[in-house]
Design a protein around this motif. Structure first.
Motif, PDB file in Angstrom:
ATOM      1  N   VAL A 242     -35.574  16.612  -3.493  1.00 34.73           N
ATOM      2  CA  VAL A 242     -35.834  17.113  -2.060  1.00 34.73           C
ATOM      3  C   VAL A 242     -35.158  18.674  -2.014  1.00 34.73           C
ATOM      4  N   LEU A 243     -34.075  19.059  -2.668  1.00 34.90           N
ATOM      5  CA  LEU A 243     -33.390  20.175  -2.335  1.00 34.90           C
ATOM      6  C   LEU A 243     -34.389  21.333  -3.313  1.00 34.90           C
ATOM      7  N   ARG A 244     -34.887  20.696  -4.341  1.00 38.19           N
ATOM      8  CA  ARG A 244     -35.855  21.650  -5.066  1.00 38.19           C
ATOM      9  C   ARG A 244     -37.136  21.835  -4.308  1.00 38.19           C
ATOM     10  N   VAL A 245     -37.771  21.081  -3.536  1.00 36.31           N
ATOM     11  CA  VAL A 245     -38.918  21.190  -2.740  1.00 36.31           C
ATOM     12  C   VAL A 245     -38.419  22.314  -1.613  1.00 36.31           C
ATOM     13  N   ILE A 246     -37.251  22.084  -1.108  1.00 34.27           N
ATOM     14  CA  ILE A 246     -36.758  23.063  -0.069  1.00 34.27           C
ATOM     15  C   ILE A 246     -36.842  24.518  -0.677  1.00 34.27           C
ATOM     16  N   TYR A 247     -36.282  24.719  -1.699  1.00 37.54           N
ATOM     17  CA  TYR A 247     -35.785  25.896  -2.431  1.00 37.54           C
ATOM     18  C   TYR A 247     -37.218  26.586  -2.955  1.00 37.54           C
ATOM     19  N   LEU A 248     -38.283  25.904  -3.287  1.00 42.48           N
ATOM     20  CA  LEU A 248     -39.341  26.252  -3.489  1.00 42.48           C
ATOM     21  C   LEU A 248     -40.324  26.955  -2.334  1.00 42.48           C
ATOM     22  N   VAL A 249     -39.928  26.201  -1.237  1.00 45.11           N
ATOM     23  CA  VAL A 249     -40.552  26.686   0.170  1.00 45.11           C
ATOM     24  C   VAL A 249     -40.066  28.016   0.347  1.00 45.11           C
ATOM     25  N   PHE A 250     -38.625  27.956   0.407  1.00 44.25           N
ATOM     26  CA  PHE A 250     -37.976  29.266   0.680  1.00 44.25           C
ATOM     27  C   PHE A 250     -38.254  30.119  -0.197  1.00 44.25           C
ATOM     28  N   ASN A 251     -38.200  30.181  -1.491  1.00 38.62           N
ATOM     29  CA  ASN A 251     -38.546  31.053  -2.556  1.00 38.62           C
ATOM     30  C   ASN A 251     -40.101  31.756  -2.186  1.00 38.62           C
ATOM     31  N   GLU A 252     -41.110  31.065  -1.798  1.00 37.58           N
ATOM     32  CA  GLU A 252     -42.302  31.413  -1.506  1.00 37.58           C
ATOM     33  C   GLU A 252     -42.397  32.420  -0.123  1.00 37.58           C
ATOM     34  N   GLY A 253     -41.494  32.016   0.574  1.00 41.51           N
ATOM     35  CA  GLY A 253     -41.280  32.956   1.902  1.00 41.51           C
ATOM     36  C   GLY A 253     -40.502  34.220   1.337  1.00 41.51           C
ATOM     37  N   TYR A 254     -39.426  34.044   0.711  1.00 44.09           N
ATOM     38  CA  TYR A 254     -38.482  35.147   0.264  1.00 44.09           C
ATOM     39  C   TYR A 254     -39.233  36.079  -0.299  1.00 44.09           C
ATOM     40  N   SER A 255     -40.061  35.952  -1.543  1.00 45.39           N
ATOM     41  CA  SER A 255     -40.878  36.557  -2.327  1.00 45.39           C
ATOM     42  C   SER A 255     -42.044  35.904  -2.606  1.00 45.39           C
ATOM     43  N   ARG A 256     -43.321  36.346  -1.892  1.00 36.76           N
ATOM     44  CA  ARG A 256     -44.650  35.602  -2.024  1.00 36.76           C
ATOM     45  C   ARG A 256     -45.081  36.056  -3.474  1.00 36.76           C
ATOM     46  N   SER A 257     -45.653  34.856  -3.898  1.00 35.45           N
ATOM     47  CA  SER A 257     -46.350  34.706  -5.332  1.00 35.45           C
ATOM     48  C   SER A 257     -47.587  35.918  -5.281  1.00 35.45           C
ATOM     49  N   ASP A 258     -48.131  36.018  -4.162  1.00 35.71           N
ATOM     50  CA  ASP A 258     -49.418  36.819  -4.486  1.00 35.71           C
ATOM     51  C   ASP A 258     -49.427  37.376  -2.813  1.00 35.71           C
ATOM     52  N   GLY A 259     -50.406  38.361  -2.658  1.00 33.14           N
ATOM     53  CA  GLY A 259     -50.671  38.760  -1.369  1.00 33.14           C
ATOM     54  C   GLY A 259     -50.332  40.322  -1.247  1.00 33.14           C
ATOM     55  N   ASP A 260     -50.562  40.762   0.254  1.00 32.79           N
ATOM     56  CA  ASP A 260     -49.931  42.000   0.463  1.00 32.79           C
ATOM     57  C   ASP A 260     -48.586  42.258   0.943  1.00 32.79           C
ATOM     58  N   SER A 261     -47.905  41.133   1.299  1.00 34.90           N
ATOM     59  CA  SER A 261     -46.704  41.341   1.788  1.00 34.90           C
ATOM     60  C   SER A 261     -45.538  40.725   0.771  1.00 34.90           C
ATOM     61  N   LEU A 262     -44.394  41.286   0.834  1.00 35.16           N
ATOM     62  CA  LEU A 262     -43.340  40.985   0.039  1.00 35.16           C
ATOM     63  C   LEU A 262     -42.617  39.459   0.522  1.00 35.16           C
ATOM     64  N   VAL A 263     -42.751  39.338   1.951  1.00 40.09           N
ATOM     65  CA  VAL A 263     -41.938  38.013   2.505  1.00 40.09           C
ATOM     66  C   VAL A 263     -42.807  37.293   3.444  1.00 40.09           C
ATOM     67  N   ASP A 264     -42.553  36.301   3.690  1.00 39.74           N
ATOM     68  CA  ASP A 264     -43.162  35.381   4.825  1.00 39.74           C
ATOM     69  C   ASP A 264     -42.071  34.671   5.718  1.00 39.74           C
ATOM     70  N   VAL A 265     -41.556  35.502   6.583  1.00 43.34           N
ATOM     71  CA  VAL A 265     -40.326  35.025   7.224  1.00 43.34           C
ATOM     72  C   VAL A 265     -40.407  33.508   7.831  1.00 43.34           C
ATOM     73  N   ASN A 266     -41.694  33.026   8.445  1.00 44.32           N
ATOM     74  CA  ASN A 266     -41.989  31.998   8.791  1.00 44.32           C
ATOM     75  C   ASN A 266     -41.473  30.729   7.733  1.00 44.32           C
ATOM     76  N   LEU A 267     -41.991  30.969   6.442  1.00 45.86           N
ATOM     77  CA  LEU A 267     -41.834  29.987   5.439  1.00 45.86           C
ATOM     78  C   LEU A 267     -40.127  29.974   5.234  1.00 45.86           C
ATOM     79  N   SER A 268     -39.644  31.037   5.083  1.00 40.97           N
ATOM     80  CA  SER A 268     -38.039  31.149   4.881  1.00 40.97           C
ATOM     81  C   SER A 268     -37.414  30.443   5.797  1.00 40.97           C
TER      82      SER A 268
END
Length: 410
Positions: free
Chosen positions: A182-208
């Motif tokens: 469960v914690l791993r999934v939450i952290y994966l969600v956070f990481n994708e928001g903190y530093s997007r793996s793709d795209g034009d923006s560095l962060v996705d505040v909503n995901l974080s």
């Protein structure tokens, strides 16, 4: 439809996932609960302007959604299979199941993160059902096609239904096995928001924000050291979000960030959670990572950073959780203590690992140390390799800028 009424729109944004979690419990399924929730909010849009907003809007929505769901069951061919829900209609409505909505969110989180589901399915289902992202948003976050992602979510829900995965927090004897997932999934969600793996923006505040919210729910209802450590880690990282990009959307390194833009309230809260985590032994990997983030948070200037302490913490973290990424971060910390040559020697020990060689941050870190050591030719090659592996636009622009600087000085 909630967008037609700003007040209900805010309520939908802030509480729809709580409403859904309880409706899944009382109605027994994702699809029916989702439809009932939408109908409840639609009813609110129609009724509240004339009748006034209820004293407890969330309770009203859950009660209305529950009744809408029962109506669906009565009209459908599955009424016999759901007879127990129909017979318990009045009892359930009178027993106010909505008063335990946070418990329902915790139950839903453990369902979404059940080990019977693949890790990709767990992350997708958590983003969709717990965080309320659309299928298109989840697909974008996970770098998948929306149609593929939609099928994955459908299959995951089908597996939950057919396997009879219980809608509950596991018993204590199972909890220690389930909690890390469960914690791993939450952290994966956070990481994708903190530093997007793709795209034009560095962060996705909503995901974080959603990841932090999930961890806060978990911390209140399941006070474990690992949970506190993860929440602390995410808060301390998230506190830097406004300093990580400049006004043009370009990446700013930790060393160059304007620390006056760091959110002190989040730092203070993160440090408090870290204190609670450290009071529980042994320290988990999340707590050790939070301790590293705390060293950065406490340094008023980059040059004040206690790199020897960070080095020791990475050594402790590697003993608990040996991985090439942790070894990479340890090498960078050593370089900050002993000079770039010492860090490069440690990075050279990792070149036999195929996974690390396909990790763009390995080459970016190596390039930076080579640049600091004055080996311009090798640094250019390493930056080029990192650029080949990077798909995020701000990181690409940062690497391109470094290459221009090196070529200018070469």
């Amino acid at each position: 439809m909630p967008a037609e009424n700003p007040q209900i729109g805010r309520l939908y944004q802030e509480h729809s996932r709580q409403v859904l979690a309880t409706l899944i419990r009382v109605l027994g399924g994702f699809e029916l609960a989702e439809e009932a929730m939408q109908e409840a909010f639609a009813a609110a849009v129609r009724q509240w302007p004339d009748e006034g907003t209820p004293e407890n809007p969330v309770a009203w929505l859950i009660r209305t959604g529950h009744r809408k769901g029962i109506d669906h069951i009565r009209r459908s061919q599955t009424a016999r299979r759901h007879a127990h829900l129909i017979s318990d209609d009045k009892e359930t409505a009178d027993s106010h199941p909505w008063q335990a909505i946070e418990d329902d969110q915790l139950r839903l989180l453990f369902v979404c993160c059940h080990p019977a589901l693949s890790l990709d399915a767990r992350v997708a289902l958590t983003l969709r059902e717990m965080c309320g992202l659309t299928t298109e948003q989840v697909a974008s976050a996970l770098l998948q096609k929306p149609a593929t992602l939609a099928q994955r979510i459908v299959r995951a829900k089908k597996k939950i239904r057919e396997a009879g995965i219980p809608y509950e927090v596991p018993e204590s004897k199972q909890l220690s096995e389930r909690l890390p997932g469960v914690l791993r999934v939450i952290y994966l969600v956070f990481n994708e928001g903190y530093s997007r793996s793709d795209g034009d923006s560095l962060v996705d505040v909503n995901l974080s924000n959603e990841a932090i919210r999930l961890a806060e729910v978990l911390a209140r209802l399941l006070p474990e050291g690992e949970v506190f450590g993860l929440l602390s880690l995410m808060l301390l990282h998230d506190s830097r979000r406004d300093a990580r990009e400049d006004d043009q959307g370009d990446l700013v390194t930790l060393e160059e960030q304007d620390r006056s833009r760091w959110h002190q309230g989040e730092i203070e809260l993160g440090l408090k959670w870290l204190e609670q985590a450290l009071a529980r032994t042994p320290a988990s990997p999340y707590t050790l990572q939070a301790s590293i983030a705390a060293v950065h948070a406490r340094a008023r200037r980059a040059e004040d950073t206690d790199w020897p302490r960070i080095t020791r913490l990475y050594e402790a973290l590697y003993r608990q959780h040996p991985s090439p990424v942790i070894a990479l971060n340890h090498a960078v910390a050593v370089a900050m203590c002993e000079g770039p040559a010492a860090g490069l020697a440690l990075l050279d020990e990792l070149v036999g690992n195929k996974d690390i060689l396909s990790y763009h941050l390995f080459h970016a870190a190596r390039a930076d140390l080579l640049r600091r050591a004055g080996d311009v030719e090798a640094a250019v090659y390493a930056y080029q390799r990192a650029l080949e592996l990077t798909t995020q636009s701000p990181e690409r622009r940062f690497l391109e800028r470094r290459l221009r600087e090196l070529n200018f000085s070469a």
